[in-house]
Scaffold this motif. Structure first.
Motif, PDB file in Angstrom:
ATOM      1  N   LYS A   1      -1.170  -0.260  -2.773  1.00  0.00           N
ATOM      2  CA  LYS A   1      -2.004  -1.338  -3.290  1.00  0.00           C
ATOM      3  C   LYS A   1      -1.210  -2.192  -4.279  1.00  0.00           C
ATOM      4  N   SER A   2      -1.539  -3.470  -4.289  1.00  0.00           N
ATOM      5  CA  SER A   2      -0.910  -4.382  -5.243  1.00  0.00           C
ATOM      6  C   SER A   2      -1.485  -4.118  -6.632  1.00  0.00           C
ATOM      7  N   PRO A   3      -0.767  -4.576  -7.681  1.00  0.00           N
ATOM      8  CA  PRO A   3      -1.313  -4.427  -9.041  1.00  0.00           C
ATOM      9  C   PRO A   3      -2.713  -5.038  -9.157  1.00  0.00           C
ATOM     10  N   ARG A   4      -2.946  -6.146  -8.472  1.00  0.00           N
ATOM     11  CA  ARG A   4      -4.261  -6.773  -8.509  1.00  0.00           C
ATOM     12  C   ARG A   4      -5.332  -5.886  -7.864  1.00  0.00           C
ATOM     13  N   GLU A   5      -4.984  -5.283  -6.732  1.00  0.00           N
ATOM     14  CA  GLU A   5      -5.938  -4.374  -6.070  1.00  0.00           C
ATOM     15  C   GLU A   5      -6.228  -3.157  -6.954  1.00  0.00           C
TER      16      GLU A   5
ATOM     17  N   GLN B   1      -0.681   3.363   2.646  1.00  0.00           N
ATOM     18  CA  GLN B   1      -1.072   2.015   2.221  1.00  0.00           C
ATOM     19  C   GLN B   1      -0.899   1.892   0.716  1.00  0.00           C
TER      20      GLN B   1
ATOM     21  N   THR C   1       1.774   4.754 -10.624  1.00  0.00           N
ATOM     22  CA  THR C   1       2.359   3.492 -11.106  1.00  0.00           C
ATOM     23  C   THR C   1       3.746   3.758 -11.694  1.00  0.00           C
TER      24      THR C   1
ATOM     25  N   GLY D   1       1.853   2.241  -6.393  1.00  0.00           N
ATOM     26  CA  GLY D   1       0.856   1.537  -5.600  1.00  0.00           C
ATOM     27  C   GLY D   1       0.040   2.459  -4.713  1.00  0.00           C
TER      28      GLY D   1
END
Ligand code: MG
Ligand code: MG
Length: 251
Positions: free
Chosen positions: A5-9, A3, A240, A197
């Protein structure tokens, strides 16, 4: 399936992780001879819940009864806080904490000395902490999970100590434990490939004596088979495009 994750998450996890890091600062302040592990647990829970939207991840997870895992001396992980467990000068205590914030978990453990401890124990703590950072350094796009474990184990071996193999790091985020497993040993270029991510808990558990473990009759506390000491250092890290980012630190 890993899974990602988005930059926002990832930003949300960094916010939760900062609360977690400040909880560790509270623990460091409170740890002294005479304090019980139940008192540390109460302080940690109160502190986490004082932040709007933040709750302890571990309480109730698989039935675990507390906010922190408090593992003293030969206890490796999953020690249950108790008012009868009172810290003494020269002990070490590994405090493992999870914070759930904005729908996402972060996970971080640290080992603290209670007052002054002996040279062998200080060496154990130094090597374990530096093996964590050796592992984090490998959490890069294009590397593999095996690169992390290989770096951790190489650092530990150089220090004359052994990694625990029965317990591993893990993906973390929407759940406390996600794919992939992140062992503290491994071969370079082996295992799942790391992608931007991915958020993982890297957590070397290192022993002075044997790597063998056993679980106490409380069904939780994992101890070293030979009764010698163990240390545990853990950060939640995001892979990242700009390299590894530690999420469980004060922003
Ligand atoms: Mg942990
Ligand atoms: Mg963990």
């Amino acid at each position: 399936m890993l899974q990602l994750k988005s930059p926002r998450e990832i930003e949300t996890m960094a916010e939760g992780g900062a609360i977690l890091a400040r909880t560790h600062i509270e623990m460091r302040r409170a740890i002294r001879p005479g304090i019980s592990t139940a008192e540390l647990d109460r302080l940690a829970e109160e502190f986490i819940r004082s932040h709007a939207g933040a709750t302890p991840s571990f309480k109730g997870l698989y039935g675990f009864p507390a906010t922190i895992c408090a593992s003293v001396n030969e206890e490796i992980v999953h020690g249950i806080p108790s008012s009868r467990r009172v810290l003494r000068e020269g002990d070490i205590i590994s405090v493992d904490i999870g914070v759930f914030y904005g729908g996402l978990h972060t996970d971080s453990a640290w080992t603290y000395a209670v007052g002054e401890t002996d040279a062998e124990t200080r060496h154990l703590m130094d090597v374990t902490e530096s093996s964590l950072y050796a592992g984090i350094e490998q959490a890069r796009v294009g590397n593999h999970v095996g690169d992390i474990g290989a770096a951790v184990e190489a650092r530990v071996r150089r220090g004359g100590l052994v990694v625990v193999r029965d317990l591993v790091g893990h993906g973390v985020g929407h759940s406390m434990h996600e794919e992939p497993q992140v062992p503290n040993h491994g071969k370079p270029r082996r295992g799942p490939r790391l992608a931007a991510g991915l958020t993982i808990a890297i957590e070397p558990m290192v022993n002075v004596g044997t790597a063998e473990t056993r679980t106490l009759s409380d069904k939780w506390t994992v101890v070293t088979a030979d009764g010698k000491r163990s240390a545990h250092f853990e950060h939640t890290v995001a892979v990242t495009e700009h390299g590894p980012r530690i999420l469980t630190k004060v922003a």
